[in-house]
Design an enzyme around this catalytic site. Structure first.
Site, mmCIF file in Angstrom:
data_model
loop_
_atom_site.group_PDB
_atom_site.id
_atom_site.type_symbol
_atom_site.label_atom_id
_atom_site.label_comp_id
_atom_site.label_asym_id
_atom_site.label_seq_id
_atom_site.Cartn_x
_atom_site.Cartn_y
_atom_site.Cartn_z
ATOM 1 N N GLY A 1 -22.344 53.662 18.236
ATOM 2 C CA GLY A 1 -21.025 54.107 18.643
ATOM 3 C C GLY A 1 -19.967 53.461 17.769
ATOM 4 C CB CYS A 2 -16.604 54.526 16.667
ATOM 5 S SG CYS A 2 -15.818 55.066 18.206
ATOM 6 C CD1 TRP A 3 -14.276 53.030 20.997
ATOM 7 C CD2 TRP A 3 -13.310 51.069 20.576
ATOM 8 N NE1 TRP A 3 -12.926 53.238 20.975
ATOM 9 C CE2 TRP A 3 -12.310 52.045 20.723
ATOM 10 C CE3 TRP A 3 -12.936 49.753 20.308
ATOM 11 C CZ2 TRP A 3 -10.957 51.760 20.619
ATOM 12 C CZ3 TRP A 3 -11.583 49.461 20.205
ATOM 13 C CH2 TRP A 3 -10.609 50.451 20.362
ATOM 14 N N PRO A 4 -18.543 49.703 19.332
ATOM 15 C CG PRO A 4 -20.391 50.143 20.649
ATOM 16 C CD PRO A 4 -19.306 50.824 19.884
ATOM 17 C CE1 TYR B 1 -15.916 50.776 13.596
ATOM 18 C CE2 TYR B 1 -14.817 48.662 13.384
ATOM 19 C CZ TYR B 1 -15.523 49.577 14.152
ATOM 20 O OH TYR B 1 -15.834 49.277 15.455
#
Length: 308
Positions: A115-118, A287
């Site tokens: 996932g993007c957030w982790p 990022y």
């Protein structure tokens, strides 16, 4: 013979980005279901089994269904949904997570795209837990901001429709049950669920994650330089990685810490800031939520699986 790549869900946000990234790749054959057969389960099964690598850009249940439709032992899978991120038998597709993670991905048949957030918190926390500078039961909070593309098509359409009237800073995940918590806990090597409280901004893509640390209660309080050295050593040992560690600096602000600065790339840059007198630190990562955070990571994993 060119490897056949099938993107199941190629018309969604992540799928469209992957198609764009692969558009000029002459070394691949991209196979697609004809428009008139797109809703046929039999057509999906046919193309999934014809592919060398299937990239799933689907909701969780649909991704699980796609995996169940694969009846051969040759099709490799990269799943961009949440469905398999902590599932047994699936390798986690963050190539820089460990020194040998790229090799693990290269040899795996089932990859769970992160996932993007982790990814930002994992990039900064895992080296510290591994080095013994933070205990696994350390209380962790994650916050930050992401572009509205992270919310998928409904949020994109909502933000585009509202234009300048859309919220500049919209906190969400206020039930403290964010879907990325299990993978963050697992791959940051934490023994307790962290608090994850993200926000979305009025820009399409890009993100910053922030992990604040209250270090004063530790038996041995690491300095900011200690934290930075552990993170820098971790990524310096990974050949071919796309994660960069910024030099350790004592600054009030840095204009380069902009959520959109790496848009359109697969890069990530991490920062460590600290006040040793206060025994406090901040771990930041910058990022593209659709690059390293989604489509770019999927292509990176695909290349590793193909031996590129």
């Amino acid at each position: 013979m060119k490897p056949k790549i099938f993107i199941d869900g190629e018309h969604g946000t992540t799928g469209l980005q992957i198609r764009a990234l692969l558009a000029e790749r002459g070394d691949l054959e991209i196979i697609s279901i004809p428009a008139e057969r797109r809703k046929e389960t039999a057509a999906r099964a046919e193309f999934l089994n014809a592919a060398d690598i299937a990239i799933l850009c689907l909701p969780d249940d649909a991704a699980k269904e796609s995996v169940s439709l694969i009846t051969n032992d040759t099709t490799k899978v990269i799943d961009a949904s949440t469905a398999h991120r902590v599932a047994e038998g699936w390798a986690y597709g963050f190539a820089e997570m460990d020194r040998d993670q790229a090799k693990t991905i290269a040899s795996a048949k089932r990859i769970a795209n992160p996932g993007c957030w982790p990814q930002g918190p994992i990039a900064t926390l895992r080296p510290l837990v591994t080095a013994g500078l933070l205990p696994a039961d350390f209380p962790i909070t994650v916050n930050g901001i992401s572009g509205y593309s992270g919310g998928g098509r409904p949020m994109i359409e909502d933000y585009v429709a509202k234009g300048e009237d859309a919220s500049e800073f919209l906190p969400y995940g206020l039930t403290l049950q964010h879907k990325h918590v299990p993978e963050l806990r697992a791959y940051a090597k934490l023994s307790h669920d962290p608090i994850m409280q993200p926000a979305v901004g009025n820009f399409a893509q890009g993100m910053i994650t922030v992990v604040p640390l209250q270090l004063g209660g530790l038996d041995h309080v690491p300095s900011g330089a200690d934290l930075h050295a552990a993170i820098a050593d971790h990524f310096a040992a990974i050949k071919g990685g796309v994660v960069e560690v910024a030099p350790y600096a004592h600054l009030e602000r840095m204009p380069e810490i902009d959520p959109e600065v790496y848009n359109g790339t697969n890069r990530m840059k991490v920062y460590v800031f600290a006040n040793d007198k206060r025994a406090q630190a901040l771990l930041l990562a910058v990022y593209d939520n659709l690059g390293k955070g989604a489509s770019g990571a999927a292509v990176q994993n695909m290349d590793l699986m193909l031996g590129a």
